[in-house]
Design a protein around this motif. Structure first.
Motif, PDB file in Angstrom:
ATOM      1  N   MET A 367       0.783  -1.049  -0.007  1.00  0.00           N
ATOM      2  CA  MET A 367      -0.104   0.149   0.059  1.00  0.00           C
ATOM      3  C   MET A 367       0.979   1.332  -0.035  1.00  0.00           C
ATOM      4  O   MET A 367       0.596   2.150  -0.785  1.00  0.00           O
ATOM      5  CB  MET A 367      -1.038   0.008   1.164  1.00  0.00           C
ATOM      6  N   GLU A 368       1.909   1.334   0.928  1.00  0.00           N
ATOM      7  CA  GLU A 368       2.906   2.332   0.750  1.00  0.00           C
ATOM      8  C   GLU A 368       3.631   2.511  -0.493  1.00  0.00           C
ATOM      9  O   GLU A 368       3.647   3.616  -1.134  1.00  0.00           O
ATOM     10  CB  GLU A 368       4.086   2.019   1.835  1.00  0.00           C
ATOM     11  N   ALA A 369       4.136   1.378  -1.137  1.00  0.00           N
ATOM     12  CA  ALA A 369       5.064   1.337  -2.187  1.00  0.00           C
ATOM     13  C   ALA A 369       4.316   1.749  -3.403  1.00  0.00           C
ATOM     14  O   ALA A 369       4.778   2.592  -4.432  1.00  0.00           O
ATOM     15  CB  ALA A 369       5.694  -0.068  -2.430  1.00  0.00           C
ATOM     16  N   LEU A 370       3.005   1.306  -3.671  1.00  0.00           N
ATOM     17  CA  LEU A 370       2.265   1.694  -4.738  1.00  0.00           C
ATOM     18  C   LEU A 370       1.708   3.102  -4.634  1.00  0.00           C
ATOM     19  O   LEU A 370       0.850   3.489  -5.710  1.00  0.00           O
ATOM     20  CB  LEU A 370       0.908   0.616  -4.795  1.00  0.00           C
ATOM     21  N   GLY A 371       1.777   3.858  -3.694  1.00  0.00           N
ATOM     22  CA  GLY A 371       1.210   4.990  -3.755  1.00  0.00           C
ATOM     23  C   GLY A 371       0.274   5.418  -2.885  1.00  0.00           C
ATOM     24  O   GLY A 371      -0.876   6.372  -3.143  1.00  0.00           O
ATOM     25  N   GLY A 372      -0.161   4.759  -1.782  1.00  0.00           N
ATOM     26  CA  GLY A 372      -1.217   4.900  -0.667  1.00  0.00           C
ATOM     27  C   GLY A 372      -1.393   6.160  -0.076  1.00  0.00           C
ATOM     28  O   GLY A 372      -2.319   6.868   0.027  1.00  0.00           O
ATOM     29  N   TYR A 373      -0.174   6.853  -0.013  1.00  0.00           N
ATOM     30  CA  TYR A 373      -0.169   8.187   0.857  1.00  0.00           C
ATOM     31  C   TYR A 373      -0.660   9.231   0.015  1.00  0.00           C
ATOM     32  O   TYR A 373      -1.182  10.491   0.145  1.00  0.00           O
ATOM     33  CB  TYR A 373       1.254   8.800   1.130  1.00  0.00           C
ATOM     34  N   GLU A 374      -0.671   9.130  -1.679  1.00  0.00           N
ATOM     35  CA  GLU A 374      -1.094  10.231  -2.565  1.00  0.00           C
ATOM     36  C   GLU A 374      -2.698  10.070  -2.621  1.00  0.00           C
ATOM     37  O   GLU A 374      -3.028  11.177  -3.136  1.00  0.00           O
ATOM     38  CB  GLU A 374      -0.329  10.124  -3.395  1.00  0.00           C
ATOM     39  N   VAL A 375      -3.470   9.205  -2.391  1.00  0.00           N
ATOM     40  CA  VAL A 375      -4.688   9.020  -2.860  1.00  0.00           C
ATOM     41  C   VAL A 375      -5.571   9.338  -1.762  1.00  0.00           C
ATOM     42  O   VAL A 375      -5.462   9.176  -0.719  1.00  0.00           O
ATOM     43  CB  VAL A 375      -4.856   7.661  -3.432  1.00  0.00           C
ATOM     44  N   ALA A 376      -6.813   9.707  -2.357  1.00  0.00           N
ATOM     45  CA  ALA A 376      -8.192   9.852  -1.349  1.00  0.00           C
ATOM     46  C   ALA A 376      -9.348   9.183  -2.248  1.00  0.00           C
ATOM     47  O   ALA A 376      -9.033   8.694  -3.487  1.00  0.00           O
ATOM     48  CB  ALA A 376      -8.475  11.064  -1.297  1.00  0.00           C
ATOM     49  N   PRO A 377     -10.197   8.853  -1.596  1.00  0.00           N
ATOM     50  CA  PRO A 377     -11.497   8.125  -2.214  1.00  0.00           C
ATOM     51  C   PRO A 377     -11.994   8.803  -3.495  1.00  0.00           C
ATOM     52  O   PRO A 377     -12.228   8.023  -4.450  1.00  0.00           O
ATOM     53  CB  PRO A 377     -12.613   7.926  -1.131  1.00  0.00           C
ATOM     54  N   GLU A 378     -12.092  10.112  -3.286  1.00  0.00           N
ATOM     55  CA  GLU A 378     -12.483  10.796  -4.540  1.00  0.00           C
ATOM     56  C   GLU A 378     -11.593  10.543  -5.990  1.00  0.00           C
ATOM     57  O   GLU A 378     -12.094  10.802  -6.848  1.00  0.00           O
ATOM     58  CB  GLU A 378     -12.761  12.338  -4.304  1.00  0.00           C
ATOM     59  N   ASP A 379     -10.481  10.462  -5.735  1.00  0.00           N
ATOM     60  CA  ASP A 379      -9.605  10.130  -6.753  1.00  0.00           C
ATOM     61  C   ASP A 379      -9.955   8.637  -7.628  1.00  0.00           C
ATOM     62  O   ASP A 379      -9.541   8.582  -8.845  1.00  0.00           O
ATOM     63  CB  ASP A 379      -8.311   9.951  -6.501  1.00  0.00           C
ATOM     64  N   PHE A 380     -10.690   8.043  -6.936  1.00  0.00           N
ATOM     65  CA  PHE A 380     -11.070   6.540  -7.632  1.00  0.00           C
ATOM     66  C   PHE A 380     -12.564   6.561  -7.920  1.00  0.00           C
ATOM     67  O   PHE A 380     -12.947   5.539  -8.341  1.00  0.00           O
ATOM     68  CB  PHE A 380     -10.997   5.394  -6.614  1.00  0.00           C
ATOM     69  N   ALA A 381     -13.148   7.855  -7.929  1.00  0.00           N
ATOM     70  CA  ALA A 381     -14.413   8.060  -8.320  1.00  0.00           C
ATOM     71  C   ALA A 381     -14.876   7.309  -9.662  1.00  0.00           C
ATOM     72  O   ALA A 381     -15.945   6.730 -10.146  1.00  0.00           O
ATOM     73  CB  ALA A 381     -15.162   9.316  -8.041  1.00  0.00           C
ATOM     74  N   LEU A 382     -13.832   7.956 -10.925  1.00  0.00           N
ATOM     75  CA  LEU A 382     -14.155   7.766 -11.899  1.00  0.00           C
ATOM     76  C   LEU A 382     -13.728   6.269 -12.340  1.00  0.00           C
ATOM     77  O   LEU A 382     -14.473   5.527 -13.279  1.00  0.00           O
ATOM     78  CB  LEU A 382     -13.211   8.718 -12.902  1.00  0.00           C
ATOM     79  N   THR A 383     -12.781   5.671 -11.819  1.00  0.00           N
ATOM     80  CA  THR A 383     -12.574   4.225 -11.889  1.00  0.00           C
ATOM     81  C   THR A 383     -13.607   3.317 -11.594  1.00  0.00           C
ATOM     82  O   THR A 383     -14.168   2.399 -12.094  1.00  0.00           O
ATOM     83  CB  THR A 383     -11.288   3.800 -11.387  1.00  0.00           C
ATOM     84  N   GLU A 384     -14.224   3.844 -10.354  1.00  0.00           N
ATOM     85  CA  GLU A 384     -15.421   2.974  -9.888  1.00  0.00           C
ATOM     86  C   GLU A 384     -16.584   3.074 -10.997  1.00  0.00           C
ATOM     87  O   GLU A 384     -17.515   2.241 -11.104  1.00  0.00           O
ATOM     88  CB  GLU A 384     -15.942   3.584  -8.629  1.00  0.00           C
ATOM     89  N   PHE A 385     -16.765   4.418 -11.467  1.00  0.00           N
ATOM     90  CA  PHE A 385     -17.812   4.562 -12.669  1.00  0.00           C
ATOM     91  C   PHE A 385     -17.595   3.585 -13.829  1.00  0.00           C
ATOM     92  O   PHE A 385     -18.579   3.110 -14.339  1.00  0.00           O
ATOM     93  CB  PHE A 385     -17.887   5.788 -13.086  1.00  0.00           C
TER      94      PHE A 385
END
Length: 409
Positions: A367-385
């Protein structure tokens, strides 16, 4: 990221600005009453968890006086203490983890996105018009909380009232959603590395801070956009943060079969009529509830539905056609499949599929190595769509961030 400890009891009289509850982890982080009136009811859930505090508002509002302040003359500690004492601190959110900021940490920069790119979002140039004095006072104050820059992103072609303020670094933003997401802007302007903290504020919350400094009153009134096809008359209304949805949408909804969302359709929260406008929201969306099912709907060509791929639908033949979208997912929850569609709509330089999977099986190192610190739930709104697997991406990210915060601090 808050566990509330209640201060106001049922039957208590409160003024606008009086403390209702505070954070269990830091008693300085106060949550104020948005109105004056009487505390009618405290609604609790399992294990006596506080779910809501209902206040019957007075016809004429009375405000707690916090005293006027000159932002130019305040020191950083004075600004912080004033925001904490007045209950404005919860407006300051932090990355990583997308939670209320920790006042003990110093941010390397502060980000404010004044470019609303989300579907049907309120036009900030309209809702903030004529409020330059309040915005400047707020910017002057919060800029003292960081040794870095205050980054303000405005639309490339908009006449934003934030564009001409002093003490900021202005960035011109263009392009489709999620260009207005603050996470996208952080990634392009000043990315977060491990151990760093960035603070985030929304423009409508800056107005509250600015008015507090200039008048001494905590005024949580905001301009709210009523959007979506189920409103008879989409419009701007004035509402207090926490107002009942039934009052804000009165006599304006078309019928019962409606999904009401506090926020935008991609990252907002579903609310019932008896619930309330979200703390950070200045938009209410109403769209048709997609609870109708088509017989053999998966087995015939479809001409009236949108699709990001070319599977079974012909929406790609008319790219400018407009659709009255409902909440139907047009499929069921199933295993993740690698399609490459996430990367087409994901704005950050991160592998979204791999990060989601790491969050699902709770591997903290990955989770750390893949960029977990940079993301928030709203960043994944379009991928969810666009997800063909119908996975709840934002829920997965929120739960994963909570785990990271708990385990890694």
């Amino acid at each position: 990221g808050i566990t509330p400890k209640l201060v106001a009891k049922e039957g208590a009289e409160v003024k606008a600005g009086d403390t209702l509850f505070y954070s269990k982890s830091d008693a300085r982080i106060l949550f104020p009453s948005p109105v004056s009136g009487i505390v009618k009811e405290v609604i609790r859930g399992a294990r006596r968890k506080v779910l809501a505090v209902k206040i019957a508002a007075d016809a004429t509002q009375s405000y707690k006086d916090f005293g006027t302040k000159n932002a130019d003359e305040m020191l950083a500690e004075e600004v912080k203490d004033h925001l904490l004492a007045s209950g404005c601190w919860p407006f300051v959110k932090q990355r990583p983890y997308d939670v209320v900021a920790n006042p003990n940490q110093a941010p390397k920069a502060i980000f404010i996105s004044a470019h609303a790119s989300a579907p049907l979002a309120a036009d900030l140039a309209y809702t903030l018009a004529g409020k330059e004095a309040e915005l400047q006072a707020a910017i002057t104050a919060v800029s003292k909380l960081t040794e870095g820059l205050v980054h303000v992103s405005v639309g490339a072609n908009s006449s934003s009232p934030l564009a001409n303020l002093k003490g900021i670094a202005v960035h011109k933003v263009s392009g489709p959603h999620p260009s207005g997401n603050v996470g996208t802007q952080i990634a392009h302007i000043d990315p977060i590395n491990k151990g760093e903290v960035v603070w985030v504020l929304a423009p409508q919350d800056l107005l509250v801070i600015g008015e507090l400094l200039l008048t001494g009153k905590l005024n949580l009134t905001r301009t709210v956009a009523l959007t979506g096809s189920q409103f008879s008359a989409p419009q701007y209304v004035t509402a207090v943060s926490g107002a009942a949805i039934a009052d804000v949408t009165a006599n304006n909804l078309k019928d019962d079969n409606t999904r009401i969302i506090s926020g935008n359709v991609l990252s907002g929260k579903e609310v019932k009529m008896a619930e309330f406008l979200g703390y950070y929201d200045n938009q209410i969306t109403a769209i048709p509830e997609g609870d109708d099912y088509e017989f053999f709907g998966w087995n015939k060509p479809i001409f009236n539905k949108i699709s990001t791929s070319r599977a079974l639908t012909f929406s790609w033949l008319s790219p400018n056609k407009k659709y009255d979208l409902n909440t139907n997912t047009n499929g069921e929850h199933r295993a993740f499949v690698v399609t490459g569609s996430y990367e087409e709509v994901f704005p950050l330089d991160i592998y979204p599929m791999q990060l989601l999977k790491a969050f699902m099986y709770k591997d903290l190192d990955e989770m750390e190595a893949l960029g977990g610190y940079e993301v928030a739930p709203e960043d994944f709104a379009l991928t969810e769509f666009v997800c063909v697997s119908k996975q709840p991406h934002q829920k997965i990210i929120r739960e994963g961030l909570d785990l990271m915060r708990e385990e890694l601090g």
